[in-house]
Enzyme design. Structure first.
Site, PDB file in Angstrom:
ATOM      1  CG  HIS A   1      48.759  37.385  86.354  1.00 38.39           C
ATOM      2  ND1 HIS A   1      49.265  36.040  86.193  1.00 38.39           N
ATOM      3  CD2 HIS A   1      47.542  37.301  86.504  1.00 38.39           C
ATOM      4  CE1 HIS A   1      48.231  35.214  86.301  1.00 38.39           C
ATOM      5  NE2 HIS A   1      47.048  36.152  86.638  1.00 38.39           N
TER       6      HIS A   1
HETATM    7  C1  UD1 Z   1      42.617  39.214  85.873  1.00 38.32           C
HETATM    8  C2  UD1 Z   1      42.110  38.434  86.848  1.00 38.32           C
HETATM    9  C3  UD1 Z   1      42.881  37.477  87.439  1.00 38.32           C
HETATM   10  C4  UD1 Z   1      43.461  36.472  86.301  1.00 38.32           C
HETATM   11  C5  UD1 Z   1      43.982  37.290  85.286  1.00 38.32           C
HETATM   12  C6  UD1 Z   1      44.273  36.434  83.912  1.00 38.32           C
HETATM   13  C7  UD1 Z   1      40.495  39.669  88.335  1.00 38.32           C
HETATM   14  C8  UD1 Z   1      40.194  40.623  89.452  1.00 38.32           C
HETATM   15  N1  UD1 Z   1      41.517  39.520  87.993  1.00 38.32           N
HETATM   16  O1  UD1 Z   1      43.988  39.758  86.353  1.00 38.32           O
HETATM   17  O2  UD1 Z   1      42.246  36.547  88.297  1.00 38.32           O
HETATM   18  O3  UD1 Z   1      44.517  35.762  86.667  1.00 38.32           O
HETATM   19  O4  UD1 Z   1      43.207  38.169  84.593  1.00 38.32           O
HETATM   20  O5  UD1 Z   1      45.349  36.963  83.262  1.00 38.32           O
HETATM   21  O6  UD1 Z   1      39.631  39.535  87.515  1.00 38.32           O
HETATM   22  N2  UD1 Z   1      45.846  45.439  81.237  1.00 38.32           N
HETATM   23  C9  UD1 Z   1      46.428  45.911  79.885  1.00 38.32           C
HETATM   24  N3  UD1 Z   1      45.710  45.163  78.672  1.00 38.32           N
HETATM   25  C10 UD1 Z   1      44.856  44.138  78.588  1.00 38.32           C
HETATM   26  C11 UD1 Z   1      44.479  43.788  80.026  1.00 38.32           C
HETATM   27  C12 UD1 Z   1      45.027  44.203  81.045  1.00 38.32           C
HETATM   28  O7  UD1 Z   1      46.959  46.730  79.718  1.00 38.32           O
HETATM   29  O8  UD1 Z   1      44.577  43.629  77.850  1.00 38.32           O
HETATM   30  C13 UD1 Z   1      46.708  46.028  82.384  1.00 38.32           C
HETATM   31  C14 UD1 Z   1      45.805  47.267  82.825  1.00 38.32           C
HETATM   32  O9  UD1 Z   1      46.737  48.148  83.505  1.00 38.32           O
HETATM   33  C15 UD1 Z   1      44.797  46.689  83.973  1.00 38.32           C
HETATM   34  C16 UD1 Z   1      45.628  45.674  84.318  1.00 38.32           C
HETATM   35  O10 UD1 Z   1      46.540  44.900  83.299  1.00 38.32           O
HETATM   36  O11 UD1 Z   1      44.644  47.840  84.757  1.00 38.32           O
HETATM   37  C17 UD1 Z   1      45.076  44.427  85.179  1.00 38.32           C
HETATM   38  O12 UD1 Z   1      44.166  44.125  84.497  1.00 38.32           O
HETATM   39  P1  UD1 Z   1      42.703  43.159  85.002  1.00 38.32           P
HETATM   40  O13 UD1 Z   1      41.907  42.495  84.091  1.00 38.32           O
HETATM   41  O14 UD1 Z   1      42.127  44.233  85.963  1.00 38.32           O
HETATM   42  O15 UD1 Z   1      43.332  42.188  86.069  1.00 38.32           O
HETATM   43  P2  UD1 Z   1      44.520  41.182  85.769  1.00 38.32           P
HETATM   44  O16 UD1 Z   1      45.776  41.398  86.298  1.00 38.32           O
HETATM   45  O17 UD1 Z   1      44.676  41.004  84.143  1.00 38.32           O
HETATM   46  N1  UDP Z   2      49.170  31.990  78.556  1.00 39.74           N
HETATM   47  C1  UDP Z   2      49.366  32.233  77.302  1.00 39.74           C
HETATM   48  N2  UDP Z   2      50.211  33.178  76.836  1.00 39.74           N
HETATM   49  C2  UDP Z   2      51.213  33.753  78.011  1.00 39.74           C
HETATM   50  C3  UDP Z   2      50.925  33.455  79.238  1.00 39.74           C
HETATM   51  C4  UDP Z   2      49.637  32.717  79.465  1.00 39.74           C
HETATM   52  O1  UDP Z   2      48.689  31.884  76.429  1.00 39.74           O
HETATM   53  O2  UDP Z   2      52.042  34.854  77.550  1.00 39.74           O
HETATM   54  C5  UDP Z   2      48.277  31.073  78.963  1.00 39.74           C
HETATM   55  C6  UDP Z   2      48.702  29.780  79.800  1.00 39.74           C
HETATM   56  O3  UDP Z   2      49.117  28.919  79.121  1.00 39.74           O
HETATM   57  C7  UDP Z   2      47.133  29.417  80.371  1.00 39.74           C
HETATM   58  C8  UDP Z   2      46.575  30.742  80.497  1.00 39.74           C
HETATM   59  O4  UDP Z   2      47.015  31.679  79.789  1.00 39.74           O
HETATM   60  O5  UDP Z   2      46.713  28.574  79.595  1.00 39.74           O
HETATM   61  C9  UDP Z   2      46.988  31.268  81.999  1.00 39.74           C
HETATM   62  O6  UDP Z   2      46.466  32.688  81.973  1.00 39.74           O
HETATM   63  P1  UDP Z   2      46.788  33.563  83.396  1.00 39.74           P
HETATM   64  O7  UDP Z   2      48.040  33.142  83.680  1.00 39.74           O
HETATM   65  O8  UDP Z   2      46.794  35.009  82.834  1.00 39.74           O
HETATM   66  O9  UDP Z   2      45.727  33.394  84.405  1.00 39.74           O
HETATM   67  P2  UDP Z   2      45.513  32.315  85.361  1.00 39.74           P
HETATM   68  O10 UDP Z   2      45.292  31.133  84.899  1.00 39.74           O
HETATM   69  O11 UDP Z   2      46.241  32.748  86.468  1.00 39.74           O
HETATM   70  O12 UDP Z   2      44.182  32.841  85.832  1.00 39.74           O
END
Ligand code: UD1
Ligand code: UDP
Length: 371
Positions: free
Chosen positions: A213
């Site tokens: 992601h």
């Molecule tokens: C964010 C964090 C990242 C973290 C990740 C965990 C920042 C800059 N990034 O990345 O460090 O590892 O969360 O998962 O804060 N979207 C949905 N539904 C949701 C959430 C997101 O559709 O509930 C989609 C939207 O298109 C959105 C995109 O995901 O634009 C990215 O979401 P965003 O929260 O900006 O960043 P993440 O990639 O989730």
């Molecule tokens: N996770 C989850 N369901 C999923 C993918 C991830 O519960 O489908 C959990 C995972 O076990 C870990 C956390 O989400 O505890 C990691 O989150 P993510 O990878 O979104 O973010 P990051 O750790 O890279 O910031």
């Protein structure tokens, strides 16, 4: 004492759940005459799909947020600005003793900045992590959060050393990793209660688990294509289960990569218990997630990291984790070679959250430190 906890993204709900449990334990054990620790959770709304947010509050029994700012998705500037505005008002109205932030997301940045400007002390859980790659939004977020924090809770020795090399020593505590607390607290529950293997028709140790992601991987068509192709090569010998982050699902559609993803078992994001169960029984884990790299080690599964660098350097040094970048050949090779490594002397003893709460209650204290 009043703590205002700022969360917004999936991994933060998991980390914060452990500290909320420590608060509940503390209050249950305190004398009836002692004032309770009050925790108020402010959810920025950064993640909002049920499977990315509410599912974690339900399953991990996290106290409901006092408020959800409903910020949602947008550019970094748009969302961080909206979070700052909302958080500033909440901090002014709620007057906490501490603002507690987790990890490295935009919600972390906004919480830390809003509090610091209001002269409310910031405590940062998962402080000191560095990728030394400032093109990652997370690196900017954690640099800022660490430099405005009063208390910095580090999960690893490398994190403490990173802070020292930036001149930050005051308020630094090596408490261990709340993610390890979570792995211990929910590991057996996952074994007992998750039926995800049956639902997906998977045999123990008969599949690989993947997640992807990161912005650096999903915003670049070239990198995303190479990762999907690498995972596709792995899928020639073992099914690859890929719970798809909404960001990645959207990019696969936008880049027209549906065909590339066809060889993979893509599923919706799974609950925490299902994820742990999938991790426990995977033959190998391939991921660009920070949390999942460590969970692979916690559950004794070798990991291939789909990045060029990692903040969790000890997993690589101990032989559990291989950096394969976004290179299809390197991913396929690393998955073939993946094998267990040596024990890692980091991440604490499963009581990081209790230590964090003790230090918040008495910042000059120094409970036995673990890392
Ligand atoms: C964010 C964090 C990242 C973290 C990740 C965990 C920042 C800059 N990034 O990345 O460090 O590892 O969360 O998962 O804060 N979207 C949905 N539904 C949701 C959430 C997101 O559709 O509930 C989609 C939207 O298109 C959105 C995109 O995901 O634009 C990215 O979401 P965003 O929260 O900006 O960043 P993440 O990639 O989730
Ligand atoms: N996770 C989850 N369901 C999923 C993918 C991830 O519960 O489908 C959990 C995972 O076990 C870990 C956390 O989400 O505890 C990691 O989150 P993510 O990878 O979104 O973010 P990051 O750790 O890279 O910031």
């Amino acid at each position: 004492m009043k703590i205002l906890t700022v969360v917004g993204a999936r991994p933060q709900f998991i980390k914060a759940a452990m500290v909320s449990r420590a608060v509940a334990r503390h209050n249950a054990a305190a004398l009836p005459t002692a004032p309770p620790v009050v925790e108020e959770i402010v959810h920025t709304g950064q993640h909002y799909d049920h499977g990315m947010s509410q599912a974690f509050f339900d399953e991990m029994e996290i106290p409901g947020p006092a408020v959800n700012l409903g910020v949602g998705s947008g550019t970094h500037g748009e969302t961080t600005a909206a979070m700052l505005r909302g958080l500033e008002a909440e901090i002014v109205a709620r007057r906490p003793d501490w603002v507690l932030v987790y990890g490295d997301t935009n919600s972390t940045l906004a919480g830390a900045l809003a509090a610091a400007k209001l002269h409310v002390p910031v405590a940062h859980v998962e402080a000191g992590l560095r990728s030394f790659n400032k093109r990652m939004p997370e690196e900017i977020n954690r640099l800022v959060a660490d430099h405005v924090s009063t208390l910095l809770f580090c999960p690893t020795r490398a994190a403490v050393e990173n802070l020292a090399s930036e001149g930050i020593a005051d308020g630094v505590h090596a408490v261990g990793d709340v993610m390890y607390d979570a792995a211990l607290a929910f590991g057996d529950l996952a074994r007992q209660h998750s039926d995800v293997l049956d639902r997906l028709g998977l045999a123990p140790k008969g599949y690989a688990l993947a997640t992807c992601h990161r912005a650096e991987n999903t915003d670049s068509g070239e990198r995303l294509a190479a990762i999907l192709d690498g995972l596709g090569r792995v899928a020639e010998s073992v099914p690859v289960v890929l719970p798809l982050h909404p960001r990645t699902r959207e990019r696969i559609e936008r880049f027209g990569f549906a065909k590339r993803a066809e060889r993979l078992r893509t599923v919706e994001p799974v609950s925490f218990l299902d994820m742990i169960r999938l991790e426990q029984e995977a033959r190998a884990i391939l991921t660009d997630s920070g949390g999942v790299q460590k969970e692979a080690y916690f559950h004794g599964v070798p990991c291939v990291t789909l990045r060029d660098e990692t903040e969790w350097v000890e997993t690589v040094e101990a032989g559990w984790n291989t950096l394969a970048g976004a290179d299809a050949d390197a991913i396929a090779q690393a998955a073939r070679d993946a094998s267990p490594g040596r024990p890692i002397a980091d991440y604490g003893d499963g009581h990081a959250a209790d230590k964090i709460l003790s230090i918040l209650l008495c910042p000059s204290s120094n409970p036995e430190e673990e890392t």
